[in-house]
Design an enzyme around this catalytic site. Structure first.
Site, PDB file in Angstrom:
ATOM      1  N   ASP A   5      -4.951   7.895  -5.007  1.00 52.42           N
ATOM      2  CA  ASP A   5      -4.096   7.043  -4.193  1.00 52.42           C
ATOM      3  C   ASP A   5      -5.014   6.372  -3.175  1.00 52.42           C
ATOM      4  OD1 ASP A   5      -2.224   5.873  -2.520  1.00 52.42           O
ATOM      5  OD2 ASP A   5      -1.546   7.776  -1.657  1.00 52.42           O
ATOM      6  N   ASN A   8      -5.241   2.363   2.949  1.00 49.42           N
ATOM      7  CA  ASN A   8      -5.930   1.410   3.813  1.00 49.42           C
ATOM      8  C   ASN A   8      -7.166   2.013   4.466  1.00 49.42           C
ATOM      9  OD1 ASN A   8      -4.205  -0.940   3.565  1.00 49.42           O
ATOM     10  ND2 ASN A   8      -2.644   0.278   4.604  1.00 49.42           N
ATOM     11  N   HIS A  12      -7.359   9.184  -1.579  1.00 50.54           N
ATOM     12  CA  HIS A  12      -6.874  10.543  -1.779  1.00 50.54           C
ATOM     13  C   HIS A  12      -6.949  10.825  -3.280  1.00 50.54           C
ATOM     14  CE1 HIS A  12      -5.445  10.018   2.301  1.00 50.54           C
ATOM     15  NE2 HIS A  12      -4.837   8.905   1.893  1.00 50.54           N
ATOM     16  N   TYR A  68      12.358  -2.998  -3.759  1.00 51.04           N
ATOM     17  CA  TYR A  68      12.286  -4.411  -3.435  1.00 51.04           C
ATOM     18  C   TYR A  68      10.892  -4.963  -3.737  1.00 51.04           C
ATOM     19  CZ  TYR A  68       9.999  -2.923   0.939  1.00 51.04           C
ATOM     20  OH  TYR A  68       9.158  -2.367   1.869  1.00 51.04           O
ATOM     21  N   VAL A  73       3.164   0.474  -3.532  1.00 51.18           N
ATOM     22  CA  VAL A  73       3.182   1.302  -4.729  1.00 51.18           C
ATOM     23  C   VAL A  73       3.097   2.778  -4.373  1.00 51.18           C
ATOM     24  CG1 VAL A  73       0.665   1.154  -5.079  1.00 51.18           C
ATOM     25  CG2 VAL A  73       2.180   1.576  -7.038  1.00 51.18           C
ATOM     26  N   ASP A  74       2.463   3.118  -3.266  1.00 55.35           N
ATOM     27  CA  ASP A  74       2.396   4.518  -2.864  1.00 55.35           C
ATOM     28  C   ASP A  74       3.775   5.033  -2.465  1.00 55.35           C
ATOM     29  OD1 ASP A  74       2.349   2.769  -0.693  1.00 55.35           O
ATOM     30  OD2 ASP A  74       1.011   4.024   0.514  1.00 55.35           O
ATOM     31  N   ASP A  89       6.511   9.540   4.621  1.00 55.99           N
ATOM     32  CA  ASP A  89       5.052   9.556   4.495  1.00 55.99           C
ATOM     33  C   ASP A  89       4.481   9.264   5.882  1.00 55.99           C
ATOM     34  OD1 ASP A  89       2.374   9.352   3.918  1.00 55.99           O
ATOM     35  OD2 ASP A  89       2.627   8.019   2.212  1.00 55.99           O
ATOM     36  N   SER A  92      -1.105   6.392   8.412  1.00 55.56           N
ATOM     37  CA  SER A  92      -1.439   5.358   9.392  1.00 55.56           C
ATOM     38  C   SER A  92      -0.189   4.574   9.803  1.00 55.56           C
ATOM     39  CB  SER A  92      -2.504   4.414   8.835  1.00 55.56           C
ATOM     40  OG  SER A  92      -2.116   3.897   7.579  1.00 55.56           O
TER      41      SER A  92
END
Length: 204
Positions: A5, A8, A12, A68, A73-74, A89, A92
């Site tokens: 994953d 920014n 991970h 939407y 995507v994460d 989540d 950041s």
């Protein structure tokens, strides 16, 4: 299967049940010559991955009904990990997403927990304080540090509770343990995004 994953700030990587949090350079050095299925929200990092590795982008296979256009995507992968629920989540940015009846039902995006401290510091050096994440969200406290902390915790706690109703609460991300500690029944798991990626690959 190795999964990644790409965010920014960090990459991970999930391998054999463990999650590694790496700089892009370190991730490419360690895994660049191996087959890694990845998702990415960082265009500059994607360019390097395409040029320097054998990684395979599976972003188009992360299909969340009701999502939407432009949804990260994460976040879509996270919402595919456990079924109906509220998904938080805490990275950041802090994202809160609702899934009910197998479909995406909306959510919200807030600054990450430590982003608030940077905001305070810009207002006044007096407010440049480390938050106390254990401040209860039920009643306003006394003391500057405690009130700054309450100003973060209480609105987030209230909105998550309002959105969830009777749905289960799932939390992930670097500050996920902090957010999960505000709720008696929250489930924290740093690997949930990867579970969603695996579920998407299986369904495809």
């Amino acid at each position: 299967m190795i999964l990644a994953d790409v965010g920014n700030r960090h990459v991970h990587v999930y391998e054999e049940g463990r999650v590694l949090h790496l700089e892009l350079e370190d991730a490419l050095d360690a895994f660049g010559e191996r087959i890694v299925h990845y998702i990415c929200v960082n265009p500059a990092a994607r360019e390097r991955i395409v040029a320097e590795s054998y990684w395979r982008d599976i972003s188009e296979r992360i299909d969340l009904p009701g999502a939407y256009e432009g949804m990260g995507v994460d976040r879509r992968a996270l919402c595919l990990s456990r079924g109906d629920g509220i998904y938080v989540d805490a990275g950041s940015a802090l994202t809160v997403d609702r899934v009910e009846g197998g479909k995406y039902g909306g959510g919200m995006i807030l600054p990450g927990l430590h982003g608030y401290r940077r905001i305070w510091a810009e207002i006044s050096p007096v407010l440049d304080l480390e938050p106390d994440w254990s401040v209860p969200p039920e009643a306003p406290p006394k003391g500057t540090r405690e009130q700054l902390s309450y100003g973060i915790i209480a609105p987030i706690h209230h909105e998550i509770d309002r959105l969830r109703g009777s749905l289960p609460l799932y939390v992930t991300g670097g500050d996920g343990r902090i957010v999960a500690s505000w709720f008696e029944d929250a489930e924290y798991d740093e690997a949930m995004v990867f579970e969603g990626m695996m579920n998407a690959l299986r369904s495809n």
